[in-house]
Design a protein around this motif. Sequence first.
Motif, PDB file in Angstrom:
ATOM      1  N   GLU A   1       1.874   4.493  -0.563  1.00  0.00           N
ATOM      2  CA  GLU A   1       0.510   5.022  -0.566  1.00  0.00           C
ATOM      3  C   GLU A   1      -0.392   4.146   0.293  1.00  0.00           C
ATOM      4  N   HIS A   2      -0.320   2.838   0.064  1.00  0.00           N
ATOM      5  CA  HIS A   2      -1.091   1.927   0.908  1.00  0.00           C
ATOM      6  C   HIS A   2      -0.531   0.517   0.857  1.00  0.00           C
ATOM      7  N   ILE A   3      -1.006  -0.277   1.791  1.00  0.00           N
ATOM      8  CA  ILE A   3      -0.707  -1.701   1.813  1.00  0.00           C
ATOM      9  C   ILE A   3      -2.040  -2.414   1.644  1.00  0.00           C
TER      10      ILE A   3
ATOM     11  N   ILE B   1      -4.135   1.629   4.913  1.00  0.00           N
ATOM     12  CA  ILE B   1      -4.378   0.189   4.824  1.00  0.00           C
ATOM     13  C   ILE B   1      -5.604   0.039   3.923  1.00  0.00           C
ATOM     14  N   GLU B   2      -5.480  -0.808   2.924  1.00  0.00           N
ATOM     15  CA  GLU B   2      -6.600  -1.090   2.021  1.00  0.00           C
ATOM     16  C   GLU B   2      -6.993  -2.554   2.215  1.00  0.00           C
ATOM     17  N   LEU B   3      -8.159  -2.783   2.782  1.00  0.00           N
ATOM     18  CA  LEU B   3      -8.645  -4.156   2.918  1.00  0.00           C
ATOM     19  C   LEU B   3      -9.390  -4.513   1.641  1.00  0.00           C
TER      20      LEU B   3
ATOM     21  N   HIS C   1      -1.442  -8.556   0.336  1.00  0.00           N
ATOM     22  CA  HIS C   1      -1.620  -8.836  -1.083  1.00  0.00           C
ATOM     23  C   HIS C   1      -0.700  -7.984  -1.949  1.00  0.00           C
ATOM     24  N   HIS C   2      -0.577  -6.712  -1.602  1.00  0.00           N
ATOM     25  CA  HIS C   2       0.324  -5.854  -2.383  1.00  0.00           C
ATOM     26  C   HIS C   2       0.762  -4.624  -1.597  1.00  0.00           C
ATOM     27  N   ILE C   3       1.829  -4.023  -2.088  1.00  0.00           N
ATOM     28  CA  ILE C   3       2.321  -2.760  -1.545  1.00  0.00           C
ATOM     29  C   ILE C   3       2.235  -1.734  -2.661  1.00  0.00           C
TER      30      ILE C   3
ATOM     31  N   ILE D   1       3.643  -5.455  -6.482  1.00  0.00           N
ATOM     32  CA  ILE D   1       3.847  -4.013  -6.323  1.00  0.00           C
ATOM     33  C   ILE D   1       2.824  -3.277  -7.180  1.00  0.00           C
ATOM     34  N   GLU D   2       2.176  -2.324  -6.570  1.00  0.00           N
ATOM     35  CA  GLU D   2       1.256  -1.452  -7.309  1.00  0.00           C
ATOM     36  C   GLU D   2       1.915  -0.074  -7.380  1.00  0.00           C
ATOM     37  N   LEU D   3       1.891   0.495  -8.567  1.00  0.00           N
ATOM     38  CA  LEU D   3       2.310   1.889  -8.694  1.00  0.00           C
ATOM     39  C   LEU D   3       1.038   2.711  -8.783  1.00  0.00           C
TER      40      LEU D   3
END
Length: 138
Positions: free
Chosen positions: A7-9, A54-56, A78-80, A128-130
Amino acid sequence: MEITHIEHIGIAVKNLEEAIKFYEEIFGLKCYGIEEVRDQRVRTAFFKVGHTKIELLETTDTDGPISKFIDKRGEGVHHIAFAVKDIESALKQTEGKGIQLIDKQARKGAEGLDIAFLHPKSTSGVMIELCEKKEETK
Ligand code: ZN
């Protein structure tokens, strides 16, 4: 669990405006949204890169998680975030396999997604983010 895509990084930055400028000027991406997520004590900026974003992340609190991350490791990935079909069952399965969860229950993240983090201690050092998009928002 069924993961549909990345979904994002999430990328931790010190200065959101400077980082937005960098992504726009160097990569020609367009920031389409800036949002404060109080719960996580961050301001976020989003860019679309195909199906992935991309999430800043910039901290809004010197004691917040992104501030601590940057103190320890500097700016950077920071996370995927994996998009899953059913976040509640994905969390249950993950916990059942002995993975340490940061969030035992999904909470609201940026863009109205239901999100939960897994602990990087249990996932080879990668946070890891779900996430699950519960209702269509366009
Ligand atoms: Zn995220």
